[in-house]
Scaffold this motif. Structure first.
Motif, PDB file in Angstrom:
ATOM      1  N   PRO A   1     -14.917  -2.314 -19.377  1.00  0.00           N
ATOM      2  CA  PRO A   1     -15.650  -2.205 -20.638  1.00  0.00           C
ATOM      3  C   PRO A   1     -16.344  -0.853 -20.719  1.00  0.00           C
ATOM      4  CG  PRO A   1     -16.841  -3.604 -19.102  1.00  0.00           C
ATOM      5  CD  PRO A   1     -15.542  -3.243 -18.440  1.00  0.00           C
ATOM      6  N   LYS A   2     -16.429  -0.321 -21.928  1.00  0.00           N
ATOM      7  CA  LYS A   2     -17.076   0.968 -22.131  1.00  0.00           C
ATOM      8  C   LYS A   2     -18.019   0.845 -23.327  1.00  0.00           C
ATOM      9  CE  LYS A   2     -16.124   5.819 -23.048  1.00  0.00           C
ATOM     10  NZ  LYS A   2     -15.112   6.808 -23.376  1.00  0.00           N
ATOM     11  N   PHE A   3     -19.205   1.433 -23.198  1.00  0.00           N
ATOM     12  CA  PHE A   3     -20.165   1.451 -24.295  1.00  0.00           C
ATOM     13  C   PHE A   3     -20.405   2.896 -24.701  1.00  0.00           C
ATOM     14  CE2 PHE A   3     -24.573   1.987 -25.778  1.00  0.00           C
ATOM     15  CZ  PHE A   3     -24.521   1.198 -26.912  1.00  0.00           C
ATOM     16  N   THR A   4     -20.306   3.156 -25.999  1.00  0.00           N
ATOM     17  CA  THR A   4     -20.603   4.474 -26.539  1.00  0.00           C
ATOM     18  C   THR A   4     -21.763   4.313 -27.510  1.00  0.00           C
ATOM     19  OG1 THR A   4     -18.263   5.059 -26.401  1.00  0.00           O
ATOM     20  CG2 THR A   4     -19.659   6.451 -27.780  1.00  0.00           C
ATOM     21  N   PRO A   5     -22.900   4.943 -27.227  1.00  0.00           N
ATOM     22  CA  PRO A   5     -24.044   4.783 -28.130  1.00  0.00           C
ATOM     23  C   PRO A   5     -23.781   5.431 -29.484  1.00  0.00           C
ATOM     24  CG  PRO A   5     -24.529   6.412 -26.446  1.00  0.00           C
ATOM     25  CD  PRO A   5     -23.200   5.827 -26.100  1.00  0.00           C
ATOM     26  N   GLY A   6     -24.358   4.838 -30.525  1.00  0.00           N
ATOM     27  CA  GLY A   6     -24.255   5.395 -31.864  1.00  0.00           C
ATOM     28  C   GLY A   6     -25.152   6.621 -31.997  1.00  0.00           C
ATOM     29  N   VAL A   7     -24.944   7.370 -33.055  1.00  0.00           N
ATOM     30  CA  VAL A   7     -25.681   8.610 -33.274  1.00  0.00           C
ATOM     31  C   VAL A   7     -27.185   8.340 -33.365  1.00  0.00           C
ATOM     32  CG1 VAL A   7     -26.035  10.532 -34.872  1.00  0.00           C
ATOM     33  CG2 VAL A   7     -23.734   9.734 -34.379  1.00  0.00           C
ATOM     34  N   ALA A   8     -27.586   7.319 -34.108  1.00  0.00           N
ATOM     35  CA  ALA A   8     -29.017   7.026 -34.266  1.00  0.00           C
ATOM     36  C   ALA A   8     -29.653   6.675 -32.928  1.00  0.00           C
ATOM     37  CB  ALA A   8     -29.210   5.889 -35.264  1.00  0.00           C
ATOM     38  N   PHE A   9     -28.979   5.863 -32.138  1.00  0.00           N
ATOM     39  CA  PHE A   9     -29.478   5.467 -30.820  1.00  0.00           C
ATOM     40  C   PHE A   9     -29.578   6.688 -29.911  1.00  0.00           C
ATOM     41  CE2 PHE A   9     -28.358   2.724 -26.853  1.00  0.00           C
ATOM     42  CZ  PHE A   9     -29.685   2.731 -26.450  1.00  0.00           C
TER      43      PHE A   9
END
Length: 97
Positions: A77-85
């Motif tokens: 699994p991979k998590f990519t944070p959003g721009v706002a975060f």
């Protein structure tokens, strides 16, 4: 913050019981895990994206002996944070409220 602290924060801020806040978090986590396990991408606007990522086979090293070992290809699994975060974290946690 651990899960119990997250449950307490959710319950307090949303006027839910701790039981219902726990259920909501458990359902959210279960749905994300299920979707990613099935190869789907889950995007939560303003937060980030969870998706499966292929990891190629490679040769690693046994840390104890230093001997080379073969590591099989797998999906993780991979998590990519959003721009706002990402922007909030970059501003040293200063959240506009």
């Amino acid at each position: 913050m651990n899960k119990l602290e997250l449950i307490e924060a959710l319950a307090t801020k949303s006027n839910l019981t701790r039981f219902n806040a726990c259920r909501a978090i458990d359902i959210l986590v279960n749905e994300v895990v299920t979707a990613v396990t099935m190869g789907k991408k889950v995007t939560i606007a303003g937060f980030g994206t969870f998706k499966p990522a292929a990891r190629a086979a490679r040769v690693g090293k046994n840390p104890k002996t230093g001997a080379p070992i073969k590591i099989k290809a797998t999906t993780v699994p991979k998590f990519t944070p959003g721009v706002a975060f990402r922007d909030m974290v970059a501003k040293e946690g200063k959240i506009a409220r």
